[in-house]
Design a protein around this motif. Sequence first.
Motif, PDB file in Angstrom:
ATOM      1  N   PHE A 167      -4.827 -23.912  14.290  1.00  0.00           N
ATOM      2  CA  PHE A 167      -4.943 -24.411  15.647  1.00  0.00           C
ATOM      3  C   PHE A 167      -4.937 -25.922  15.705  1.00  0.00           C
ATOM      4  O   PHE A 167      -5.025 -26.510  16.761  1.00  0.00           O
ATOM      5  N   GLY A 168      -4.775 -26.568  14.540  1.00  0.00           N
ATOM      6  CA  GLY A 168      -4.534 -28.023  14.544  1.00  0.00           C
ATOM      7  C   GLY A 168      -5.538 -28.804  15.358  1.00  0.00           C
ATOM      8  O   GLY A 168      -5.171 -29.723  16.086  1.00  0.00           O
ATOM      9  N   ALA A 169      -6.800 -28.458  15.248  1.00  0.00           N
ATOM     10  CA  ALA A 169      -7.797 -29.072  16.123  1.00  0.00           C
ATOM     11  C   ALA A 169      -8.502 -30.260  15.498  1.00  0.00           C
ATOM     12  O   ALA A 169      -8.820 -31.225  16.189  1.00  0.00           O
ATOM     13  N   CYS A 170      -8.748 -30.237  14.190  1.00  0.00           N
ATOM     14  CA  CYS A 170      -9.614 -31.267  13.613  1.00  0.00           C
ATOM     15  C   CYS A 170      -8.875 -32.566  13.328  1.00  0.00           C
ATOM     16  O   CYS A 170      -9.480 -33.621  13.282  1.00  0.00           O
ATOM     17  N   ARG A 171      -7.587 -32.523  13.143  1.00  0.00           N
ATOM     18  CA  ARG A 171      -6.731 -33.694  12.876  1.00  0.00           C
ATOM     19  C   ARG A 171      -7.067 -34.404  11.574  1.00  0.00           C
ATOM     20  O   ARG A 171      -6.693 -35.553  11.371  1.00  0.00           O
ATOM     21  N   LEU A 172      -7.785 -33.751  10.694  1.00  0.00           N
ATOM     22  CA  LEU A 172      -8.099 -34.387   9.405  1.00  0.00           C
ATOM     23  C   LEU A 172      -6.940 -34.270   8.427  1.00  0.00           C
ATOM     24  O   LEU A 172      -6.881 -34.973   7.430  1.00  0.00           O
ATOM     25  N   CYS A 173      -6.048 -33.334   8.691  1.00  0.00           N
ATOM     26  CA  CYS A 173      -5.002 -33.033   7.707  1.00  0.00           C
ATOM     27  C   CYS A 173      -3.720 -33.812   7.970  1.00  0.00           C
ATOM     28  O   CYS A 173      -2.667 -33.462   7.460  1.00  0.00           O
ATOM     29  N   TYR A 174      -3.829 -34.887   8.753  1.00  0.00           N
ATOM     30  CA  TYR A 174      -2.646 -35.718   9.012  1.00  0.00           C
ATOM     31  C   TYR A 174      -1.951 -36.125   7.721  1.00  0.00           C
ATOM     32  O   TYR A 174      -2.607 -36.478   6.732  1.00  0.00           O
ATOM     33  N   PRO A 199      -7.441 -33.510   3.070  1.00  0.00           N
ATOM     34  CA  PRO A 199      -8.647 -33.127   3.811  1.00  0.00           C
ATOM     35  C   PRO A 199      -8.302 -32.201   4.981  1.00  0.00           C
ATOM     36  O   PRO A 199      -7.258 -32.368   5.629  1.00  0.00           O
ATOM     37  N   ASN A 200      -9.133 -31.234   5.213  1.00  0.00           N
ATOM     38  CA  ASN A 200      -8.889 -30.289   6.307  1.00  0.00           C
ATOM     39  C   ASN A 200     -10.216 -29.664   6.680  1.00  0.00           C
ATOM     40  O   ASN A 200     -11.105 -29.557   5.845  1.00  0.00           O
ATOM     41  N   LEU A 201     -10.327 -29.229   7.910  1.00  0.00           N
ATOM     42  CA  LEU A 201     -11.573 -28.603   8.319  1.00  0.00           C
ATOM     43  C   LEU A 201     -11.333 -27.333   9.144  1.00  0.00           C
ATOM     44  O   LEU A 201     -11.940 -26.307   8.903  1.00  0.00           O
ATOM     45  N   CYS A 202     -10.404 -27.388  10.096  1.00  0.00           N
ATOM     46  CA  CYS A 202     -10.248 -26.216  10.964  1.00  0.00           C
ATOM     47  C   CYS A 202      -9.288 -25.179  10.373  1.00  0.00           C
ATOM     48  O   CYS A 202      -9.198 -24.064  10.885  1.00  0.00           O
ATOM     49  N   TYR A 203      -8.600 -25.537   9.312  1.00  0.00           N
ATOM     50  CA  TYR A 203      -7.695 -24.594   8.654  1.00  0.00           C
ATOM     51  C   TYR A 203      -8.513 -23.453   8.020  1.00  0.00           C
ATOM     52  O   TYR A 203      -9.531 -23.699   7.380  1.00  0.00           O
ATOM     53  N   ILE A 247       2.842 -27.431   5.195  1.00  0.00           N
ATOM     54  CA  ILE A 247       2.708 -28.500   4.194  1.00  0.00           C
ATOM     55  C   ILE A 247       1.339 -28.453   3.529  1.00  0.00           C
ATOM     56  O   ILE A 247       1.205 -28.619   2.313  1.00  0.00           O
ATOM     57  N   LEU A 248       0.296 -28.211   4.324  1.00  0.00           N
ATOM     58  CA  LEU A 248      -1.068 -28.201   3.767  1.00  0.00           C
ATOM     59  C   LEU A 248      -1.199 -27.159   2.660  1.00  0.00           C
ATOM     60  O   LEU A 248      -1.709 -27.441   1.574  1.00  0.00           O
ATOM     61  N   LYS A 249      -0.718 -25.968   2.919  1.00  0.00           N
ATOM     62  CA  LYS A 249      -0.831 -24.891   1.928  1.00  0.00           C
ATOM     63  C   LYS A 249       0.000 -25.230   0.684  1.00  0.00           C
ATOM     64  O   LYS A 249      -0.442 -25.041  -0.455  1.00  0.00           O
ATOM     65  N   VAL A 283       2.179 -36.081  11.224  1.00  0.00           N
ATOM     66  CA  VAL A 283       2.093 -34.685  11.668  1.00  0.00           C
ATOM     67  C   VAL A 283       0.821 -34.078  11.091  1.00  0.00           C
ATOM     68  O   VAL A 283       0.284 -34.556  10.080  1.00  0.00           O
ATOM     69  N   THR A 284       0.339 -33.028  11.707  1.00  0.00           N
ATOM     70  CA  THR A 284      -0.773 -32.284  11.107  1.00  0.00           C
ATOM     71  C   THR A 284      -0.163 -31.319  10.087  1.00  0.00           C
ATOM     72  O   THR A 284       0.698 -30.497  10.434  1.00  0.00           O
ATOM     73  N   SER A 285      -0.616 -31.442   8.858  1.00  0.00           N
ATOM     74  CA  SER A 285       0.036 -30.687   7.778  1.00  0.00           C
ATOM     75  C   SER A 285      -0.245 -29.189   7.842  1.00  0.00           C
ATOM     76  O   SER A 285       0.465 -28.397   7.246  1.00  0.00           O
TER      77      SER A 285
HETATM   78  S1  FES Z   1      -6.755 -28.574   9.224  1.00  0.00           S
HETATM   79 FE1  FES Z   1      -7.518 -29.135  11.156  1.00  0.00          FE
HETATM   80  S2  FES Z   1      -5.789 -29.982  12.183  1.00  0.00           S
HETATM   81 FE2  FES Z   1      -5.039 -29.307  10.292  1.00  0.00          FE
END
Ligand code: FES
Length: 227
Positions: A46-53, A34-38, A22-24, A62-64
């Motif tokens: 790895f869905g770690a930062c949880r900013l992309c909810y 918003p996203n950081l670990c992507y 979804i994010l892409k 969901v994490t996008s």
């Molecule tokens: S971009 Fe970090 S959890 Fe999705």
Amino acid sequence: MMDLVELTIDDTQVKAEPGTKILKAALDAGIYIPNLCYISEADLPFGACRLCYVEVEGRGLVTSCTQPVEDGMVVHTKTPEVNKLRRTAFKLFIAYHDLDCRACWKNKRCELQRLAARVKVKLKTPEDFRGLPTDFIPLDTTNPFITYDPNRCILCGKCVWVCNKKSGQPIIDFAYRGYETRLALSSDISLIKEKCSSCGECVITCPTAALKPESSLGSTVSLAGGG
Ligand code: FES
């Protein structure tokens, strides 16, 4: 030709190839999440930062970056619940981060500063969180190419990921546990010579000022791409 998946993101009709996250799909359609670990679609999220909810109708939050698009999916990126969770995830990053931005060599090129504006959180120690240890941790200068500043590290793991991908054996990895968690940079010269190509990807990928190239790398690493 592959049939495209059609979905709705914030009232906009979007088409994407099956399997796209979804994010892409959103970013490609000009809808910012918003996203950081992507890092990229080619890299395992790895869905770690949880900013992309985001909120998917009938499914919830969901994490996008990890959720593939589906036909007929309806996605909301800015509901009150999404915004609240996103801000909480962001505050967790800054709760244990040195926030003296004016003294930081990456001031105004830092991804945290950019994201703070996006998620509407002030860059100051969050008052609604329990106090965390703020003692200064000495810099790690054992690696000949990179200096590591644990005080500015948010443990997002991007450098570990790119290093592992490039070298096949991480020269940077997580160490310790809990509040003590930080990165450990290998100082093993034979391993560095064998595995490290001095590509500087770890420094470029770092969203903050946690990794800094030493002069031997400085000429080849473009810090402008780092945040
Ligand atoms: S971009 Fe970090 S959890 Fe999705």
